[in-house]
Scaffold this motif. Structure first.
Motif, PDB file in Angstrom:
ATOM      1  N   ARG A   1      80.391  28.611 108.979  1.00 65.36           N
ATOM      2  CA  ARG A   1      79.644  27.444 109.473  1.00 65.36           C
ATOM      3  C   ARG A   1      79.217  26.547 108.317  1.00 65.36           C
ATOM      4  O   ARG A   1      79.289  25.308 108.429  1.00 65.36           O
ATOM      5  CB  ARG A   1      78.431  27.899 110.289  1.00 65.36           C
ATOM      6  CG  ARG A   1      77.636  26.757 110.866  1.00 65.36           C
ATOM      7  CD  ARG A   1      78.437  25.952 111.876  1.00 65.36           C
ATOM      8  NE  ARG A   1      77.635  24.859 112.381  1.00 65.36           N
ATOM      9  CZ  ARG A   1      78.071  23.632 112.613  1.00 65.36           C
ATOM     10  NH1 ARG A   1      79.350  23.337 112.417  1.00 65.36           N
ATOM     11  NH2 ARG A   1      77.265  22.699 113.063  1.00 65.36           N
ATOM     12  N   LEU A   2      78.800  27.112 107.216  1.00 68.78           N
ATOM     13  CA  LEU A   2      78.425  26.317 106.053  1.00 68.78           C
ATOM     14  C   LEU A   2      79.621  25.536 105.507  1.00 68.78           C
ATOM     15  O   LEU A   2      79.479  24.370 105.116  1.00 68.78           O
ATOM     16  CB  LEU A   2      77.828  27.201 104.960  1.00 68.78           C
ATOM     17  CG  LEU A   2      76.445  27.767 105.262  1.00 68.78           C
ATOM     18  CD1 LEU A   2      76.055  28.810 104.225  1.00 68.78           C
ATOM     19  CD2 LEU A   2      75.405  26.667 105.360  1.00 68.78           C
ATOM     20  N   ILE A   3      80.784  26.142 105.523  1.00 68.11           N
ATOM     21  CA  ILE A   3      82.000  25.449 105.086  1.00 68.11           C
ATOM     22  C   ILE A   3      82.273  24.259 106.004  1.00 68.11           C
ATOM     23  O   ILE A   3      82.551  23.155 105.538  1.00 68.11           O
ATOM     24  CB  ILE A   3      83.199  26.425 105.041  1.00 68.11           C
ATOM     25  CG1 ILE A   3      83.007  27.441 103.910  1.00 68.11           C
ATOM     26  CG2 ILE A   3      84.515  25.667 104.878  1.00 68.11           C
ATOM     27  CD1 ILE A   3      83.937  28.641 103.981  1.00 68.11           C
ATOM     28  N   GLU A   4      82.172  24.475 107.314  1.00 67.80           N
ATOM     29  CA  GLU A   4      82.367  23.381 108.284  1.00 67.80           C
ATOM     30  C   GLU A   4      81.399  22.230 108.013  1.00 67.80           C
ATOM     31  O   GLU A   4      81.792  21.063 107.983  1.00 67.80           O
ATOM     32  CB  GLU A   4      82.121  23.875 109.718  1.00 67.80           C
ATOM     33  CG  GLU A   4      83.215  24.670 110.333  1.00 67.80           C
ATOM     34  CD  GLU A   4      82.793  25.161 111.722  1.00 67.80           C
ATOM     35  OE1 GLU A   4      82.033  24.449 112.427  1.00 67.80           O
ATOM     36  OE2 GLU A   4      83.221  26.266 112.101  1.00 67.80           O
ATOM     37  N   LEU A   5      80.128  22.571 107.853  1.00 67.65           N
ATOM     38  CA  LEU A   5      79.112  21.544 107.618  1.00 67.65           C
ATOM     39  C   LEU A   5      79.359  20.804 106.305  1.00 67.65           C
ATOM     40  O   LEU A   5      79.183  19.587 106.233  1.00 67.65           O
ATOM     41  CB  LEU A   5      77.716  22.163 107.623  1.00 67.65           C
ATOM     42  CG  LEU A   5      77.225  22.679 108.976  1.00 67.65           C
ATOM     43  CD1 LEU A   5      75.956  23.503 108.805  1.00 67.65           C
ATOM     44  CD2 LEU A   5      77.021  21.540 109.954  1.00 67.65           C
ATOM     45  N   ALA A   6      79.773  21.523 105.277  1.00 68.79           N
ATOM     46  CA  ALA A   6      80.049  20.889 103.983  1.00 68.79           C
ATOM     47  C   ALA A   6      81.204  19.897 104.102  1.00 68.79           C
ATOM     48  O   ALA A   6      81.189  18.816 103.488  1.00 68.79           O
ATOM     49  CB  ALA A   6      80.357  21.944 102.924  1.00 68.79           C
ATOM     50  N   GLU A   7      82.186  20.231 104.895  1.00 69.94           N
ATOM     51  CA  GLU A   7      83.333  19.340 105.075  1.00 69.94           C
ATOM     52  C   GLU A   7      82.962  18.092 105.860  1.00 69.94           C
ATOM     53  O   GLU A   7      83.660  17.080 105.779  1.00 69.94           O
ATOM     54  CB  GLU A   7      84.477  20.100 105.742  1.00 69.94           C
ATOM     55  CG  GLU A   7      85.089  21.140 104.807  1.00 69.94           C
ATOM     56  CD  GLU A   7      86.067  22.077 105.472  1.00 69.94           C
ATOM     57  OE1 GLU A   7      86.126  22.142 106.718  1.00 69.94           O
ATOM     58  OE2 GLU A   7      86.782  22.771 104.717  1.00 69.94           O
ATOM     59  N   GLU A   8      81.851  18.141 106.583  1.00 73.77           N
ATOM     60  CA  GLU A   8      81.376  16.979 107.338  1.00 73.77           C
ATOM     61  C   GLU A   8      80.506  16.044 106.505  1.00 73.77           C
ATOM     62  O   GLU A   8      80.180  14.940 106.962  1.00 73.77           O
ATOM     63  CB  GLU A   8      80.571  17.455 108.563  1.00 73.77           C
ATOM     64  CG  GLU A   8      81.406  18.175 109.592  1.00 73.77           C
ATOM     65  CD  GLU A   8      80.586  18.831 110.674  1.00 73.77           C
ATOM     66  OE1 GLU A   8      79.356  18.640 110.716  1.00 73.77           O
ATOM     67  OE2 GLU A   8      81.176  19.550 111.501  1.00 73.77           O
TER      68      GLU A   8
END
Length: 182
Positions: free
Chosen positions: A171-178
């Motif tokens: 989830r942190l990876i997803e948020l960072a990519e956003e």
């Protein structure tokens, strides 16, 4: 500006390492030289953009936290790419419960001899493995009662680390990519 994931080590719901409100901490970080600050769950996960290096970002965030609430926390700054590589290299395959695999993250260089010694010990049903200097824990029962606690790993390896599960890191990876582009 660099996109970073900042992991706080030792955030507790009460006591000396308590972060009263992540939303207020987010505002304190935004007031410094950081942009696009987002927090994820109360356990100390921050996403942000920074003009500083990872080491400088960690030091500055630690200062902000001390000024905000007096907590002395380990601050580990990493990137989505580094966390993705950590997840992708997991040595625990289909025979293991994915939700019982844990990923210690550190900014410290891990001494190879200490790491080898840690991995060779017998932990019963629990397992510790290393791939390319990254650490992986398999804890099939209650992690709060595990011998392979974050404190144990830190003492054995003489590092500062914080541990998350796959779901949180993904989830942190997803948020960072956003995060907004540079």
């Amino acid at each position: 500006m660099h996109s970073y994931i900042v992991l706080l080590r030792g955030v507790m719901p009460s006591g000396k390492n308590r972060i009263p409100k992540m939303a207020e901490l987010r505002e304190a970080i935004l007031a410094a030289e950081f942009a696009d600050v987002t927090t994820y769950i109360q356990s100390g996960n921050i996403l942000l953009r920074s003009p500083l290096s990872p080491e400088e970002t960690s030091a500055r965030i630690a200062e902000i936290i001390r000024a905000y609430c007096g907590a002395e926390l380990g601050v580990i700054t990493t990137t989505a790419e580094e966390l993705r590589a950590h997840l992708d290299a997991s040595p625990f395959g289909a025979d293991y419960l994915e939700e019982r695999v844990f990923y210690p993250t550190t900014m410290d260089t891990i001494d190879p001899e200490r790491l080898e010694a840690l991995c060779q010990e017998d932990y019963g049903a629990e397992e510790v493995r290393a791939v390319a200097g990254r650490l992986y824990l398999y804890i099939p029962t209650d992690a709060s009662r595990s011998r392979l606690s974050n404190n144990f790993v830190e003492k054995k390896l003489k590092i500062t680390a914080t541990t998350r599960n796959r779901k949180t890191l993904a989830r942190l990876i997803e948020l960072a990519e956003e995060l907004s582009p540079a």
